[in-house]
Design a protein around this motif. Structure first.
Motif, short mmCIF file in Angstrom:
data_model
loop_
_atom_site.label_atom_id
_atom_site.label_comp_id
_atom_site.label_asym_id
_atom_site.label_seq_id
_atom_site.Cartn_x
_atom_site.Cartn_y
_atom_site.Cartn_z
N TYR A 10 0.98 -1.20 0.11
CA TYR A 10 -0.16 -0.14 -0.05
C TYR A 10 0.79 1.08 -0.04
O TYR A 10 0.82 1.86 1.08
CB TYR A 10 -1.01 0.21 1.32
CG TYR A 10 -1.98 -1.28 1.18
CD1 TYR A 10 -2.93 -1.26 0.20
CD2 TYR A 10 -1.70 -2.50 1.95
CE1 TYR A 10 -3.76 -2.57 0.21
CE2 TYR A 10 -2.34 -3.58 1.84
CZ TYR A 10 -3.39 -3.53 0.92
OH TYR A 10 -4.33 -4.50 0.98
N ARG A 13 -0.75 4.64 0.85
CA ARG A 13 -1.10 5.03 2.16
C ARG A 13 0.09 5.12 2.99
O ARG A 13 0.01 5.62 4.18
CB ARG A 13 -1.72 3.62 2.62
CG ARG A 13 -2.11 3.82 4.18
CD ARG A 13 -3.15 3.01 4.71
NE ARG A 13 -4.45 3.53 4.16
CZ ARG A 13 -5.66 2.79 4.27
NH1 ARG A 13 -5.62 1.60 4.80
NH2 ARG A 13 -6.80 3.37 3.96
N GLU A 16 0.53 8.76 4.96
CA GLU A 16 -0.54 8.82 5.70
C GLU A 16 -0.01 7.97 7.17
O GLU A 16 0.07 8.54 8.12
CB GLU A 16 -1.76 8.19 5.37
CG GLU A 16 -2.65 8.78 4.48
CD GLU A 16 -3.54 8.17 3.73
OE1 GLU A 16 -3.94 6.96 4.32
OE2 GLU A 16 -4.46 8.69 2.94
N ASP A 104 -10.97 10.47 8.22
CA ASP A 104 -11.25 10.52 6.30
C ASP A 104 -10.98 9.40 5.70
O ASP A 104 -11.38 9.20 4.64
CB ASP A 104 -10.06 11.74 6.17
CG ASP A 104 -10.52 13.03 6.43
OD1 ASP A 104 -11.52 13.43 7.07
OD2 ASP A 104 -9.61 14.08 6.39
N ARG A 105 -10.36 8.39 6.18
CA ARG A 105 -10.11 7.13 5.48
C ARG A 105 -11.06 6.12 5.96
O ARG A 105 -10.99 5.08 5.62
CB ARG A 105 -8.60 6.71 5.65
CG ARG A 105 -7.86 7.37 4.66
CD ARG A 105 -7.29 8.65 5.26
NE ARG A 105 -6.44 9.36 3.93
CZ ARG A 105 -6.64 10.51 4.19
NH1 ARG A 105 -7.31 11.19 4.84
NH2 ARG A 105 -5.88 11.44 3.21
N MET A 125 -7.70 1.20 9.87
CA MET A 125 -8.14 1.68 8.49
C MET A 125 -8.43 0.71 7.53
O MET A 125 -7.76 -0.55 7.42
CB MET A 125 -7.22 2.61 7.88
CG MET A 125 -6.99 3.93 8.89
SD MET A 125 -6.10 5.00 8.01
CE MET A 125 -4.38 4.42 7.83
N ALA A 128 -6.68 0.03 1.67
CA ALA A 128 -6.39 1.16 0.75
C ALA A 128 -6.38 0.10 -0.75
O ALA A 128 -6.38 -0.98 -0.66
CB ALA A 128 -5.20 1.57 0.77
#
Length: 137
Positions: A10, A13, A16, A104-105, A125, A128
């Motif tokens: 990922y 990601r 982040e 937000d994710r 999370m 992704a």
């Protein structure tokens, strides 16, 4: 990082995750500098990153003073800080940033007590889009 941590598929990601992990580790360092643990191991911070059941899970734990239960929601709000304000710099931004990025994710962030004392921050999370799995525009 723990020996079996992973987040290899990922790449999108990664920025982040670096921001989230960086803020959580920075707070753990501050907690340990302000309140040195009376532990034979000395100050300790552990970071674990892995994919679990389709979720990205990041855990940052320390053996510092921990977070009292009554503050565990408040610390994620903008401007919330238990640190002294010095040199005019605003405080209470890091955990609010973490909460915003995670939310937000479509994820969650929480803090609990650590066995033996300290805090454990857990971020989860949803998946992704893996690099190479994107459809053509």
């Amino acid at each position: 990082m723990s020996e079996d941590s992973s987040s290899h598929r990922y790449r999108d990601r990664s920025i982040e995750l670096v921001s989230i992990a960086g803020n959580l580790v920075d707070n753990a360092v501050d907690a340990l500098l302000a309140h040195r643990p009376a532990s034979p191991d000395g100050p300790r911070i552990e970071v674990d990153l892995r994919e679990r059941a389709g979720l990205t899970e990041l855990r940052v734990s320390d053996n510092g003073p921990g977070v009292p239960p009554e503050l565990r929601r408040w610390i994620f709000t903008d401007g919330a800080s238990t640190k002294q304000h010095r040199d005019g710099r605003p405080r209470g931004l890091g955990l609010a940033l973490v909460a915003g990025l995670v939310s937000d994710r479509g994820g969650t962030v929480m803090v609990d007590g650590r066995e033996g004392g300290g805090a454990v921050f857990t971020v989860r999370m949803p998946p992704a889009v893996p690099v190479g799995d994107r459809g053509a525009p």
